[in-house]
Design a protein around this motif. Structure first.
Motif, PDB file in Angstrom:
ATOM      1  N   SER A  36      65.271  63.325  36.367  1.00  0.00           N
ATOM      2  CA  SER A  36      64.743  63.325  37.844  1.00  0.00           C
ATOM      3  C   SER A  36      65.489  62.757  38.922  1.00  0.00           C
ATOM      4  O   SER A  36      65.242  63.467  40.114  1.00  0.00           O
ATOM      5  CB  SER A  36      63.528  62.500  37.553  1.00  0.00           C
ATOM      6  N   ARG A  90      53.687  58.859  31.011  1.00  0.00           N
ATOM      7  CA  ARG A  90      53.273  58.411  32.226  1.00  0.00           C
ATOM      8  C   ARG A  90      54.447  59.226  33.157  1.00  0.00           C
ATOM      9  O   ARG A  90      55.375  58.561  33.716  1.00  0.00           O
ATOM     10  CB  ARG A  90      53.636  56.944  32.626  1.00  0.00           C
ATOM     11  N   LEU A  97      54.246  60.897  35.998  1.00  0.00           N
ATOM     12  CA  LEU A  97      54.380  60.419  37.498  1.00  0.00           C
ATOM     13  C   LEU A  97      55.119  59.012  37.783  1.00  0.00           C
ATOM     14  O   LEU A  97      56.275  59.251  38.676  1.00  0.00           O
ATOM     15  CB  LEU A  97      53.279  60.390  38.258  1.00  0.00           C
ATOM     16  N   THR A  98      55.035  58.307  36.616  1.00  0.00           N
ATOM     17  CA  THR A  98      55.819  57.180  36.893  1.00  0.00           C
ATOM     18  C   THR A  98      57.190  57.247  36.528  1.00  0.00           C
ATOM     19  O   THR A  98      57.921  56.593  37.272  1.00  0.00           O
ATOM     20  CB  THR A  98      55.084  55.846  36.091  1.00  0.00           C
TER      21      THR A  98
END
Length: 317
Positions: A217, A98, A100-101
């Protein structure tokens, strides 16, 4: 579906909060030394409180985004070094089902930390943390629409009681509520969303993968917005920044170790001791006022939050 994974015991505001690597769901901790783990968690809460102090000192003289960006640079290096020593190393940590999450989690958390530093400067440590303590109730309230979990009437009652405590803290009858008072509430809402997304990705990704993506991120996001405010800190302020970063690494290491020694549900309530430490430090170091309505409101919010944690533990059993 109930999930007993910890997101963070309390106040990710102070540290760059990331989910500590924990044993897979359903697997007992390696050792059950609850007493030592509780002592570690209390130490973590104390270190977090000092991180808040350093954040307020630095945030008063520099753009908060600059302070958070430098913290995230150090935190990302810490995460990379820690993950590299795990089985599979960085190659395994990068692989996520996942992406993007995971990126969204890191960005949301970085923004939450930024808002909290701003709140420390405008409101002080005590009132900021008093309002922020509502975040477990927001997690319970949002777990239905975000994760599809069932929230019974008991937890909804606790949520309502907790929000009544927030009203007591804000004391709307004492004058106009300033926009600054909404900062810690917005941060609590973002941290609750971060925690729920952490639960969501934990169904597919190991905790160490989430740990890696949170640090990296977040560091990238803060660099993109913070590099434009770059300035060199004064020599003494680099000392404060070093203390802030050392506290961050130390607190996260102790937090990881505590979750290896005991169940998350046994440790989460002790994260609230940070509110006590913050109150003491706010009064002693910054001459903040511990108003009666803040104490009463915070007690209501914490009691309601502990009830929701207890109900979650009962449901998970």
């Amino acid at each position: 579906m109930s999930d007993d994974r910890p997101t963070q015991p309390y106040a990710a505001s102070a540290a760059v909060a990331a989910p500590p690597p924990v044993p897979p769901q359903g697997q007992a901790p390696v050792r059950d030394r609850t007493g030592l783990a509780i002592a570690m968690m209390c130490a973590v809460s104390l270190i977090f409180a000092f991180q808040d102090v350093f954040s307020r000192i630095l945030g008063g003289g520099y753009p908060p985004v600059l302070i958070v960006m430098i913290r995230y640079w150090v935190f990302a290096l810490f995460v990379i070094a820690l993950v590299a020593r795990q089985p599979g190393g960085l190659k395994r940590a990068i692989r996520t089902k996942r992406p993007l999450t995971q990126i969204a989690r890191g960005v949301i958390l970085a923004l939450e930390v930024l808002i909290m530093v701003e709140a420390f400067v405008r409101l002080g440590l005590i009132e900021t943390h008093a309002v922020f303590s509502v975040y477990p109730l927001l997690v319970a309230a949002l777990s239905g629409p975000v994760l599809g979990e069932a929230v019974g009437w008991r937890r909804w009652t606790a949520i309502a009681v907790g929000f009544a405590g927030i009203i007591v803290i804000l004391n709307p009858g004492g004058g106009v509520i300033s926009m600054a008072a909404l900062l810690p509430f917005a941060a609590a809402l973002m941290f609750a969303l971060y925690g729920l997304l952490t639960r969501h990705v934990s169904r597919d990704d190991p905790a160490m993968v989430s740990f890696f993506w949170t640090g990296v991120s977040g560091a990238v996001a803060m660099t993109l917005v913070g590099i434009w405010d770059w300035q060199w800190l004064a020599p003494m302020d680099w000392v404060w920044m070093a203390c802030l970063c050392v506290c961050g690494m130390t607190s996260h290491y102790l937090m990881i170790r505590s979750y290896e020694l005991a169940e998350a549900s046994a440790l989460q309530p002790f994260g609230y001791t940070q509110l006590v430490w913050v109150s003491i430090l706010g009064v002693v170091l910054f001459n903040e006022t511990l108003r009666a309505n803040v104490v009463i409101g915070a007690a209501i919010v914490v009691a309601a939050s502990l009830f929701t944690l207890w109900r979650q533990r009962m449901r998970s059993r």
